[in-house]
Design a protein around this motif. Structure first.
Motif, PDB file in Angstrom:
ATOM      1  N   GLU A  72       0.935  -1.204   0.105  1.00  0.00           N
ATOM      2  CA  GLU A  72      -0.031   0.102   0.093  1.00  0.00           C
ATOM      3  C   GLU A  72       0.944   1.323   0.084  1.00  0.00           C
ATOM      4  OE1 GLU A  72      -2.103   1.103   3.705  1.00  0.00           O
ATOM      5  OE2 GLU A  72      -3.696   1.936   2.671  1.00  0.00           O
ATOM      6  N   MET A 112      -2.790   9.386  13.950  1.00  0.00           N
ATOM      7  CA  MET A 112      -3.186   8.219  14.734  1.00  0.00           C
ATOM      8  C   MET A 112      -2.119   7.648  15.722  1.00  0.00           C
ATOM      9  SD  MET A 112      -4.760   4.760  13.036  1.00  0.00           S
ATOM     10  CE  MET A 112      -3.382   4.087  12.448  1.00  0.00           C
ATOM     11  N   GLU A 136     -10.330  10.287  14.835  1.00  0.00           N
ATOM     12  CA  GLU A 136     -11.241  10.077  13.700  1.00  0.00           C
ATOM     13  C   GLU A 136     -11.559  11.770  13.292  1.00  0.00           C
ATOM     14  OE1 GLU A 136     -14.457   7.400  13.980  1.00  0.00           O
ATOM     15  OE2 GLU A 136     -15.812   9.304  13.329  1.00  0.00           O
ATOM     16  N   PHE A 185      -9.002  13.295  11.188  1.00  0.00           N
ATOM     17  CA  PHE A 185      -8.560  12.574   9.779  1.00  0.00           C
ATOM     18  C   PHE A 185      -9.218  13.360   8.954  1.00  0.00           C
ATOM     19  CE2 PHE A 185      -8.075   7.681  10.116  1.00  0.00           C
ATOM     20  CZ  PHE A 185      -6.856   8.137  10.931  1.00  0.00           C
ATOM     21  N   ILE A 241      -1.718  -1.142  11.897  1.00  0.00           N
ATOM     22  CA  ILE A 241      -1.763   0.223  11.563  1.00  0.00           C
ATOM     23  C   ILE A 241      -2.653   0.380  10.330  1.00  0.00           C
ATOM     24  CG2 ILE A 241      -0.532   2.176  10.765  1.00  0.00           C
ATOM     25  CD1 ILE A 241       1.848   0.920  12.627  1.00  0.00           C
ATOM     26  N   SER A 242      -2.271  -0.129   9.052  1.00  0.00           N
ATOM     27  CA  SER A 242      -3.154   0.110   7.779  1.00  0.00           C
ATOM     28  C   SER A 242      -4.724  -0.176   8.056  1.00  0.00           C
ATOM     29  CB  SER A 242      -2.555  -1.010   6.851  1.00  0.00           C
ATOM     30  OG  SER A 242      -1.632  -0.491   6.217  1.00  0.00           O
ATOM     31  N   ARG A 243      -5.025  -1.235   8.769  1.00  0.00           N
ATOM     32  CA  ARG A 243      -6.444  -1.940   8.984  1.00  0.00           C
ATOM     33  C   ARG A 243      -7.249  -0.658   9.760  1.00  0.00           C
ATOM     34  NH1 ARG A 243      -8.285  -6.166  12.643  1.00  0.00           N
ATOM     35  NH2 ARG A 243      -6.328  -6.037  13.728  1.00  0.00           N
ATOM     36  N   LYS A 244      -6.339  -0.377  10.976  1.00  0.00           N
ATOM     37  CA  LYS A 244      -6.956   0.592  11.834  1.00  0.00           C
ATOM     38  C   LYS A 244      -7.028   2.037  11.274  1.00  0.00           C
ATOM     39  CE  LYS A 244      -8.703   1.926  15.543  1.00  0.00           C
ATOM     40  NZ  LYS A 244      -9.892   1.517  15.886  1.00  0.00           N
ATOM     41  N   ARG A 245      -6.394   2.425  10.492  1.00  0.00           N
ATOM     42  CA  ARG A 245      -6.314   3.554   9.775  1.00  0.00           C
ATOM     43  C   ARG A 245      -7.553   3.536   8.712  1.00  0.00           C
ATOM     44  NH1 ARG A 245      -2.464   3.676   6.088  1.00  0.00           N
ATOM     45  NH2 ARG A 245      -4.049   3.592   4.347  1.00  0.00           N
ATOM     46  N   LYS A 246      -7.537   2.642   8.020  1.00  0.00           N
ATOM     47  CA  LYS A 246      -8.715   2.408   6.979  1.00  0.00           C
ATOM     48  C   LYS A 246     -10.244   2.415   7.579  1.00  0.00           C
ATOM     49  CE  LYS A 246      -6.138   0.136   3.400  1.00  0.00           C
ATOM     50  NZ  LYS A 246      -5.549  -1.269   3.066  1.00  0.00           N
ATOM     51  N   LEU A 267     -11.000   3.950  10.583  1.00  0.00           N
ATOM     52  CA  LEU A 267     -11.141   5.064  10.980  1.00  0.00           C
ATOM     53  C   LEU A 267     -11.693   6.063  10.025  1.00  0.00           C
ATOM     54  CD1 LEU A 267      -8.847   5.566  13.951  1.00  0.00           C
ATOM     55  CD2 LEU A 267     -11.156   5.308  14.054  1.00  0.00           C
ATOM     56  N   GLU A 268     -10.785   5.725   8.706  1.00  0.00           N
ATOM     57  CA  GLU A 268     -11.045   6.702   7.618  1.00  0.00           C
ATOM     58  C   GLU A 268     -12.396   6.341   7.082  1.00  0.00           C
ATOM     59  OE1 GLU A 268      -7.916   5.799   5.018  1.00  0.00           O
ATOM     60  OE2 GLU A 268      -6.719   7.444   5.419  1.00  0.00           O
ATOM     61  N   GLN A 302     -15.152   5.364   9.035  1.00  0.00           N
ATOM     62  CA  GLN A 302     -16.021   6.060   9.787  1.00  0.00           C
ATOM     63  C   GLN A 302     -16.148   7.307   9.610  1.00  0.00           C
ATOM     64  OE1 GLN A 302     -15.038   4.796  13.914  1.00  0.00           O
ATOM     65  NE2 GLN A 302     -15.107   2.731  13.491  1.00  0.00           N
ATOM     66  N   LYS A 303     -14.858   7.880   9.310  1.00  0.00           N
ATOM     67  CA  LYS A 303     -14.975   9.427   9.331  1.00  0.00           C
ATOM     68  C   LYS A 303     -15.903   9.857   7.866  1.00  0.00           C
ATOM     69  CE  LYS A 303     -13.232  13.400   9.315  1.00  0.00           C
ATOM     70  NZ  LYS A 303     -13.388  14.408  10.580  1.00  0.00           N
ATOM     71  N   LYS A 304     -15.745   8.941   7.057  1.00  0.00           N
ATOM     72  CA  LYS A 304     -16.449   9.227   5.775  1.00  0.00           C
ATOM     73  C   LYS A 304     -17.987   9.227   6.189  1.00  0.00           C
ATOM     74  CE  LYS A 304     -15.037   7.671   1.820  1.00  0.00           C
ATOM     75  NZ  LYS A 304     -14.892   8.733   0.883  1.00  0.00           N
ATOM     76  N   LYS A 350     -19.219   9.982   9.084  1.00  0.00           N
ATOM     77  CA  LYS A 350     -19.740  11.084   9.726  1.00  0.00           C
ATOM     78  C   LYS A 350     -19.473  12.313   9.117  1.00  0.00           C
ATOM     79  CE  LYS A 350     -19.005   9.114  14.268  1.00  0.00           C
ATOM     80  NZ  LYS A 350     -17.948   8.903  15.227  1.00  0.00           N
ATOM     81  N   LYS A 351     -19.266  12.149   7.606  1.00  0.00           N
ATOM     82  CA  LYS A 351     -19.100  13.511   6.921  1.00  0.00           C
ATOM     83  C   LYS A 351     -20.592  14.063   6.845  1.00  0.00           C
ATOM     84  CE  LYS A 351     -18.139  13.931   2.604  1.00  0.00           C
ATOM     85  NZ  LYS A 351     -17.608  13.496   1.301  1.00  0.00           N
TER      86      LYS A 351
END
Lengths: 371, 595
Positions: free
Chosen positions: A293, A306, A363, A366, B558-563, B565-566, B568-570, B572-573
């Motif tokens: 990635e 994060m 979050e 983010f 890290i990757s999984r967690k970031r994705k 949260l990303e 979830q963020k979407k 909540k947009k």
């Protein structure tokens, strides 16, 4: 400087909370070890940084016989240049730690051991599917110390909904008399794919009430503080000088390379990982199982937030690029006003209560990954 | 003229009107089987999906009977109460009506109200039992209902099936035999009755009309009587599967006129077309200005889409003259429009068309009916939104619209239906058994009560069987209050509602409970309050977030967690910031359905 992580995906039995990649089919251990030796050679040109930490995680690395560790070490030392005081850690299960095994690990060069205690209560251990007793847990820590380990990390699980806060306090009391320098205390998380997840869906297990979780967390923080330990990451505490250097590399951007199925690597601008596919791994199809990635500037910003907020060090605000500056400042103000975050020099840090809701804070910072 | 037959179809939703119409078109070779898209008349996707007709349409068929050629004009009517006025104009353009009743279900409320309209206009009724191929058809029982209703002879009822084609020939023969030819005066000044219009992006508005008296030629200078506007008839013609231009339309003909009209507002259903040089003495009776009966705020989810939303609504209005809109602004939702709709279905249709045809994501606020506020100074103010209600101190009294609501159901559900309608401030006017186990109930009710979660309840308490129809009957005195919702003390204008005093407490309580479910926990407690004026009538609290933390975040996480949260963020947009509280978009929508 860089770290090496080696994933050992074997366990004698599966713990009910664990969602790491592992198998109980230990017959494949030899095939795995053979492939691992091969993967070292296969990736030797990936990077040429000096190695400052080596970490065996699992699964259960303490299932690997000493002679195999001997072979692994000699090959790694041929291929990579280790700095003189490199941190070399093994994760271990209490019931694997005989005196002989521990002495052997020391002789081979391990200088740090992380023991999965989880609890000293036999009923809780059983409920979690652990295969050792509280007594064994205590003995293993003593034995590790006797074998000459002076950097001992213990794992503890709290937030067990069926077990009261009193029992958790007892666990902390038991810890106090043991020789250890580092503590990883994890609130139970019910992860998808685990036995606990199934139990939860059947209504046989529930999450702990948040107020009680918070109470246990604050007791934990207080306990560690009284022992003179530093709370340096959401779930990690250490005596001065005993920070986990390897784990810290995950949070501060130090490159690392992972070996073994399911292991992750980070160098350059990319994260890589081997798929959690033991058969292909044993078949030595290393490039087939490798995924990559490439991090965009938004991904990098999000990771900076994060990983930074999870540590005592905090977010190095000098690394926030101009492009994200306004967004960053606006969000920061809100959380600083509510005392979940605070600023120290050019670093932005979580307060202890902030850490307990750090995912919500992260979050909020983010940036939409599609931008 | 003597060989023209103009007829419409009266049927309840799902009783097989469109399928039967398709068979008529096939049988008369108006369309061949292979061109026949299922249910030709329902051309909007939405109509096909929902099995309802939204826009009226017309189509001409040629039919030979006993060596004579006949022209049959089928005028299709919308099948929903929201469009009752359009139905009445279509009926006025006809001399006959097919009454289609599903042999498995029997007569429904809407069938009756449309039937009464047809009888009022002296239409010849041809009763048809459809779906006779179904094993669960109950012809005798349903025939009894029909006979009871229109007083026909049992032998006059045609057994048919749109699916198998049974009875189609009989229907066509009967139309020719018993529906009278149009009776107009070919020599009289032109009188054309507009019963519908459609918008074509190349040709502008195409008006559908029936020549009641006189005739119209291509190129004539005509006037629309009610709007007073004059146009040249650029093109006139008849309605086949496509538009078929003709030089002239004569008395009794059903056809279209294209005259360069750009907006649907100029073409009003029910208006009369006449010649400028030789105008008719008066317009055809029955014309009404269509008035919206439900109002709601429509806001773009993304505030930047305001101008796009305006353009989209304007385009929608081109072929939907009954949609009205006015700019409105909300502290919580930004800039949007106060839209007026004929009814709830119309509102839903507009929302769906905005989504499908214009790709607009919108939030619709709590709908309300129009109220009339009379101030102590003697002013009369129409109130279309909660903020439009004058200060209670200035108000003398308020009136709200009432309806006559007709419900037909199996008699098992009478108790449930009674308590529903009485609970909605209804007054029972009539209770009438159509057969031993089918009952017709008529209530006087405030329109506001059916705007807010009535249909769903009606369907659920009658296991889906009750059918419902209504027409407005005028305004009556009301005890109206404005119910406000406060989040942490701040009034959320987009959640305010106008409601009857008797309902305010219950509604306030339910809104607070619903919002508690929908508002995510934040870093502080969120107080949700319902208030009338300065009086708090209900309160709920969303407790502050205490724990939201992932225990482990190592190399492999890290990757999984970031994705995660990303992602979830979407999600909540779509939050709207109201004061210091974040409110998800869906909260604004969900309060429309409180149970």
């Amino acid at each position: 400087m860089a770290g090496i992580y080696i994933h050992v995906p074997f366990c004698v039995s599966k713990c009910h909370y664990c969602d790491f990649f592992k198998t109980t089919n230990t017959e494949m251990l030899n095939g795995y070890l053979d492939a691992l030796m091969e993967e070292f050679l296969h990736r030797k040109n990936s990077f040429d940084e000096k190695i400052s930490t080596l970490y065996f995680g699992g699964g259960t690395p303490s299932l690997i016989p000493l002679p195999n560790y001997d072979a692994i070490f000699s090959r790694l030392k041929k291929l990579y240049q280790f700095i003189p005081d490199a941190e070399i850690t093994i994760e271990a299960n209490p019931d694997d730690l005989s005196s002989d095994y521990l002495m052997g690990l020391r002789e081979i060069g391990f200088n740090r051991i992380s023991i999965g205690i989880q609890s000293f209560h036999d009923d809780d251990l059983k409920r979690m599917g652990r295969r050792h007793t509280g007594q064994q847990a205590m003995q293993s820590v003593m034995a590790a110390s006797d074998a000459g380990f002076n950097n001992i990390s213990l794992d503890l699980i709290y937030g067990l909904s069926w077990s009261g806060t009193d029992k958790f306090v007892e666990n902390l009391k038991m810890l106090k008399d043991l020789p250890f320098q580092h503590l990883s205390a994890y609130h139970l998380t019910i992860e998808q794919g685990t036995n606990f997840y199934k139990q939860q869906r059947k209504g046989k297990l529930r999450e702990m009430d948040e107020d009680e979780s918070l109470k246990q967390y604050l007791l934990l923080c207080e306990f560690a503080q009284n022992l003179g330990m530093e709370h340096y990451e959401v779930s990690n505490f250490c005596l001065p000088g005993y920070i986990s250097r390897h784990n810290s590399s995950y949070w501060d951007g130090t490159p690392y390379i992972g070996f073994g199925p399911g292991s992750h690597s980070f160098y350059g601008s990319s994260r890589y990982w081997n798929q959690s596919d033991l058969l292909s791994y044993i078949g030595k199809k290393f490039d087939l199982v490798r995924e990559q990635e490439l991090l965009t500037s938004v991904n990098k910003f999000n990771e900076l937030i994060m990983l930074g907020l999870r540590t005592k060090r905090g977010i190095d605000m000098s690394l926030v690029t101009t492009y994200f500056q306004n967004h960053f400042n606006a969000i920061m103000q809100k959380w600083v006003d509510n005392k979940f975050l605070y600023q120290e020099g050019s670093f932005l840090k979580c307060s202890e209560k902030g850490w307990f809701i750090v995912d919500a804070i992260i979050e909020d910072f983010f940036v939409d990954a599609d931008l | 003229m003597k060989n023209i037959r103009n007829f419409c179809i009266i049927a309840h939703i799902d009783h097989g009107k469109s399928t039967l119409a398709d068979r008529l078109l096939e049988y008369t070779n108006t369309v061949s089987g292979k061109d026949l898209q299922a249910q030709t008349l329902d051309s909007m996707d939405l109509e096909r999906e929902r099995g309802i007709t939204i826009k009226s349409k017309a189509i001409q068929m040629q039919y030979e009977y006993q060596s004579e050629k006949y022209t049959l004009n089928l005028i299709d009517t919308p099948g929903h109460v929201d469009f009752a006025y359009e139905v009445s104009r279509s009926i006025a353009a006809c001399e006959g009506a097919l009454l289609i009743v599903d042999a498995t279900q029997g007569i429904q409320a809407q069938t009756i109200s449309n039937l009464y309209q047809a009888v009022d206009h002296d239409l010849t009724i041809i009763p048809i039992l459809n779906k006779m191929d179904m094993p669960n058809a109950m012809p005798e029982e349903v025939e009894d209902q029909i006979i009871d209703l229109i007083g026909c002879d049992r032998s006059e009822i045609i057994h048919a099936s749109g699916k198998t084609g049974m009875g189609i020939d009989k229907i066509l023969e009967t139309i020719v035999e018993i529906v009278p030819a149009p009776k107009g005066d070919p020599e009289a000044p032109l009188q054309g009755l507009i019963f519908d219009s459609v918008f074509n992006s190349f040709r502008g508005i195409i008006a559908y009309f029936k020549v009641v008296n006189g005739s119209i030629k291509k190129g004539d200078l005509v006037k629309f009587v009610n709007t007073g506007k004059e146009y040249y008839a650029d093109e006139v013609g008849i309605l086949g599967l496509d538009l078929v231009p003709r030089g002239e339309l004569k008395t009794g003909d059903v056809g279209y006129i294209i005259s360069g009209i750009k907006t649907s507002k100029e073409v009003k259903v029910g208006d009369t077309i006449t010649h400028v040089k030789r105008p008719c003495a008066k317009a055809i009776a029955g014309f009404e200005e269509v008035k919206p009966m439900v109002f709601a705020g429509v806001y773009p989810i993304d505030t930047e889409d305001y101008e796009d939303l305006r353009a989209s609504i304007e385009k929608l209005q081109l072929n939907d003259a009954s949609l009205t809109f006015q700019p409105e602004s909300s502290a919580a939702l930004g800039f949007g429009f106060r839209c007026g709709f004929l009814g709830l279905l119309h509102m839903e249709i507009v929302q769906e068309r905005l989504d499908r045809e214009f790709d607009m994501d919108v939030i619709t606020t709590v709908p309300n009916v129009p109220y009339i506020a009379y101030t102590k100074k003697g002013e009369k103010i129409e109130v279309h939104n909660p903020s439009g209600l004058p200060d209670p101190g200035l108000i003398d009294y308020v009136e709200e619209p009432y309806i006559s609501a007709q419900i037909i159901s199996h008699s098992d559900y009478i108790g449930n239906l009674m308590s529903l309608c009485l609970g909605k401030r209804g007054e029972l006017v009539k209770q009438h058994y159509l057969t031993t186990d089918r009952v017709e109930l008529v209530f006087d009710m405030p329109l506001a009560e059916i705007v807010f979660d009535f249909y769903d309840k009606l369907k659920s308490i009658s296991k889906g069987y009750a059918s419902f129809d209504y027409h407005t009957t005028g305004f009556r005195l009301s005890k109206l209050v404005k119910l406000d919702i406060l989040l942490n003390g701040e009034n959320v204008d987009a959640l305010s509602a106008l409601t009857h005093f008797d309902n305010a407490y219950g509604m306030g309580k339910r809104m607070c409970e619903k919002l508690k479910e929908l508002i995510p926990r934040q870093q502080f407690d969120v107080a949700i309050q319902a208030a009338i004026g300065s009086k708090i009538i209900s309160r709920e609290t969303v407790k502050a977030l205490r724990k939201d933390v992932t225990a482990k975040c190592y190399g492999g996480d890290i990757s999984r967690k970031r994705k995660l949260l990303e992602k979830q963020k979407k999600g909540k947009k779509r939050m709207k910031q109201v004061g210091n509280v974040e409110v998800p978009q869906k909260a604004f929508l969900a309060v429309l359905k409180l149970d």
